[in-house]
Design a protein around this motif. Structure first.
Motif, PDB file in Angstrom:
ATOM      1  N   CYS A 170      34.061 139.450  17.038  1.00 35.88           N
ATOM      2  CA  CYS A 170      33.752 138.019  16.911  1.00 35.88           C
ATOM      3  C   CYS A 170      34.607 137.396  15.821  1.00 35.88           C
ATOM      4  O   CYS A 170      34.715 137.940  14.726  1.00 35.88           O
ATOM      5  N   LYS A 171      35.220 136.259  16.094  1.00 34.88           N
ATOM      6  CA  LYS A 171      36.061 135.625  15.084  1.00 34.88           C
ATOM      7  C   LYS A 171      35.221 135.199  13.872  1.00 34.88           C
ATOM      8  O   LYS A 171      35.744 134.997  12.793  1.00 34.88           O
ATOM      9  N   ASN A 172      33.925 135.052  14.078  1.00 36.77           N
ATOM     10  CA  ASN A 172      33.024 134.651  12.999  1.00 36.77           C
ATOM     11  C   ASN A 172      32.274 135.829  12.397  1.00 36.77           C
ATOM     12  O   ASN A 172      31.395 135.635  11.581  1.00 36.77           O
ATOM     13  N   MET A 176      25.120 138.167  16.432  1.00 35.05           N
ATOM     14  CA  MET A 176      24.093 137.610  17.317  1.00 35.05           C
ATOM     15  C   MET A 176      23.913 138.366  18.622  1.00 35.05           C
ATOM     16  O   MET A 176      22.815 138.395  19.162  1.00 35.05           O
ATOM     17  N   GLY A 213      28.356 136.134  10.169  1.00 33.60           N
ATOM     18  CA  GLY A 213      28.755 134.754  10.435  1.00 33.60           C
ATOM     19  C   GLY A 213      27.903 134.104  11.518  1.00 33.60           C
ATOM     20  O   GLY A 213      26.939 134.695  12.009  1.00 33.60           O
ATOM     21  N   ASN A 214      28.270 132.871  11.868  1.00 37.38           N
ATOM     22  CA  ASN A 214      27.490 132.090  12.830  1.00 37.38           C
ATOM     23  C   ASN A 214      28.175 132.067  14.184  1.00 37.38           C
ATOM     24  O   ASN A 214      29.365 131.807  14.272  1.00 37.38           O
ATOM     25  N   CYS A 215      27.406 132.301  15.204  1.00 38.23           N
ATOM     26  CA  CYS A 215      27.940 132.338  16.570  1.00 38.23           C
ATOM     27  C   CYS A 215      28.434 130.959  17.000  1.00 38.23           C
ATOM     28  O   CYS A 215      27.764 129.960  16.788  1.00 38.23           O
ATOM     29  N   THR A 216      29.636 130.908  17.600  1.00 38.94           N
ATOM     30  CA  THR A 216      30.120 129.638  18.149  1.00 38.94           C
ATOM     31  C   THR A 216      30.379 129.764  19.652  1.00 38.94           C
ATOM     32  O   THR A 216      31.168 129.008  20.213  1.00 38.94           O
ATOM     33  N   ASN A 217      29.738 130.705  20.276  1.00 43.74           N
ATOM     34  CA  ASN A 217      29.798 130.864  21.733  1.00 43.74           C
ATOM     35  C   ASN A 217      31.211 131.054  22.288  1.00 43.74           C
ATOM     36  O   ASN A 217      31.517 130.522  23.353  1.00 43.74           O
ATOM     37  N   THR A 218      32.035 131.805  21.613  1.00 41.89           N
ATOM     38  CA  THR A 218      33.362 132.045  22.189  1.00 41.89           C
ATOM     39  C   THR A 218      33.262 133.059  23.330  1.00 41.89           C
ATOM     40  O   THR A 218      34.113 133.096  24.203  1.00 41.89           O
ATOM     41  N   ALA A 220      33.542 136.309  23.084  1.00 42.57           N
ATOM     42  CA  ALA A 220      34.370 137.511  22.886  1.00 42.57           C
ATOM     43  C   ALA A 220      33.504 138.773  22.851  1.00 42.57           C
ATOM     44  O   ALA A 220      33.897 139.818  23.375  1.00 42.57           O
TER      45      ALA A 220
END
Ligand code: SF4
Ligand code: FES
Lengths: 249, 222
Positions: A170-172, A176, A213-218, A220
């Motif tokens: 995850c980039k973040n 999650m 970090g916080n999920c941004t729904n990418t 990945a």
């Protein structure tokens, strides 16, 4: 096949660490990735060097211990496999292969390619369980009828092996997908209902405390997850959390 | 509501989604009214005058909208900074495009581009309107809107900046629309594919539609 390996070496938690280059020859394309690393370690030992430390246990994709970031992807270029199930035929002869540990503030490197994943354990301890009396008077499992679609969903979520590839990719650096799987698996089952609200609130609270970090729904994580855990569970966790927050004091 | 909600990662995600939904509905309204200008100047003036003078819109909806924009923006940037801090050591070799689209990974870039555009857009339309009403005290100019709009789109550079900004807006919406549903906890076998299609359609219609309006007035004013 012959390869050039670029491996992350780090003595301990405090060490700065860096990439080392190791040429390796005569690897069978039928070998697994970890077998290839075994060969590398034999080679290093015979040269009087320290072998590369990496996590592994079952070597059949069920324990979630192996955890390598290979050529820019968690568990390497193959899909729905763990590092131990990755085969060398996924690589080309002469290729340069980068091997790095998971990178996340919440999963620091202990040595070489091994990271500290106890953050996941603390999240589990915060609510990833059901409380039942195991005194010997436990009810027969089959006495509780569960609709097949519900049982299937619970199983889908329960296939998460806690490897941490979702965080690593995850980039973040968000956890999650893992937490969603662990929250969701019980939410479908009658046994999970009693602690349902505290479970999601406590697990999310612990996840945040750990500094993920916080999920941004990418999406990945879903792609790289060896068990194909679906983003659907993250939506489910969000809904569970929203519901539990509204009714809790 | 539990105390920790707005401080938790999931809570903030839900709030980003809700403010996103609100901004999406505002965009739709803004687009529909602007689109009127293409075929009927009078109708556009009537609608704009209504929006500009109706007290519910002026004194309730406008502050709510400003709050929504600011919230979405500040929270978005704050979360991005937190997320970057969650991985202090980067990978030596990383292939993010193997598992996620550029658009989904770069919402902060498209978002900040839209924000910069909003600066220009406010300067062009919102500030003069506020000056008219609250500094000069002139509320009743029912026909000024169309003339002002056409006048602004005479400058080709401005039209170019607007068009480019609409492309960024479209990219932001391509991910944002469906992402908001997911964040709010809605993911359904049957409806999620539909929502994704609808989101793509919305993003394309809104961005190309606004581009069309800007270009149309630019060429029509000459
Ligand atoms: S969700 Fe998938 S990637 Fe994440 S820990 Fe579980 S099995 Fe590993
Ligand atoms: S070693 Fe057990 S899953 Fe890879």
């Amino acid at each position: 096949m012959d390869l050039t390996l670029k491996v992350w070496r780090q003595k301990n938690k405090e060490d700065k660490g860096g990439i080392e280059t190791y040429p390796i020859k005569g690897i069978s394309e039928h070998a697994s990735f970890l077998e290839m690393l075994d060969v590398l370690n034999e080679q290093l030992i015979s040269e009087g060097k320290e072998p590369v430390a990496f996590d592994h246990d079952c070597r059949e994709g069920i324990c979630g211990t192996c955890s390598l970031y290979i050529n820019g992807e968690a568990h390497g270029p193959d899909r729905k496999v763990t590092t131990c199930q990755l085969h060398m035929r996924m690589f080309k002869d002469g290729e340069t292969v980068y091997i790095e540990p998971w990178r996340s503030k919440s999963m620091p490197v202990i040595k070489d390619l091994i990271v500290d994943r106890t953050a996941f354990e603390r999240i589990q301890q915060a609510g990833g369980f059901i409380s039942v009396n195991t005194s010997g008077n436990t009810q027969d499992a089959n006495a509780l009828p569960i609709a097949k679609p519900m049982a299937d969903k619970a199983m889908d979520a329960a296939t998460c092996i806690g490897c941490g590839a979702c965080v690593a990719t995850c980039k973040n650096s968000s956890a999650m997908l893992f937490v969603a799987a662990k929250v969701s698996q019980y939410s479908y089952l009658p046994q999970g209902q009693i602690e349902r609200k505290e479970r999601v609130l406590n697990m999310v609270e612990q996840m945040d405390k750990e500094g993920f970090g916080n999920c941004t729904n990418t999406g990945a994580c879903e792609v790289e997850c060896p068990k194909g855990i679906s983003l659907e569970f993250i939506a489910r966790m969000n809904k569970e959390y929203l519901g539990a927050s509204i009714v809790s004091e | 509501m539990s105390k920790g909600f707005s401080k938790s990662s999931v809570g903030r995600k839900v709030l980003m989604a809700l403010s996103g939904f609100f901004l999406i509905s505002f965009l739709l309204l803004h687009f529909v009214i602007n689109f009127l200008s293409v075929f009927d100047a009078d109708l556009f003036n009537v609608a704009s005058h209504f929006m500009g003078t109706n007290w519910i819109i002026q004194f309730i909806m406008q502050p709510v909208l400003l709050f929504g924009v600011l919230f979405h923006l500040i929270m978005g940037i704050y979360l991005e900074l937190k997320n970057r801090a969650a991985r202090p050591i980067k990978y030596a070799m990383n292939k993010p495009s193997e598992n996620a689209s550029w658009i989904s990974r770069n919402m902060v870039i498209t978002g900040v581009m839209v924000l910069l555009f909003l600066g220009l857009h406010f300067y062009d339309f919102w500030v003069p309107e506020i000056v008219d009403k609250f500094v000069d005290g002139i509320w009743d100019q029912p026909t000024k809107y169309f003339t002002h709009l056409v006048h602004k789109f005479e400058d080709p550079v401005r039209v170019g900046i607007y068009c480019l900004s609409f492309v960024f807006l479209g990219l932001h919406l391509l991910h944002g629309f469906q992402s908001a549903f997911q964040s709010a906890g809605f993911n359904h076998n049957k409806y999620t594919p539909l929502i994704k299609k609808l989101g793509n359609l919305f993003a394309i219609v809104i961005s190309l539609g606004f581009i069309f309006i800007a270009v149309f007035h630019h060429f029509n004013s000459h």
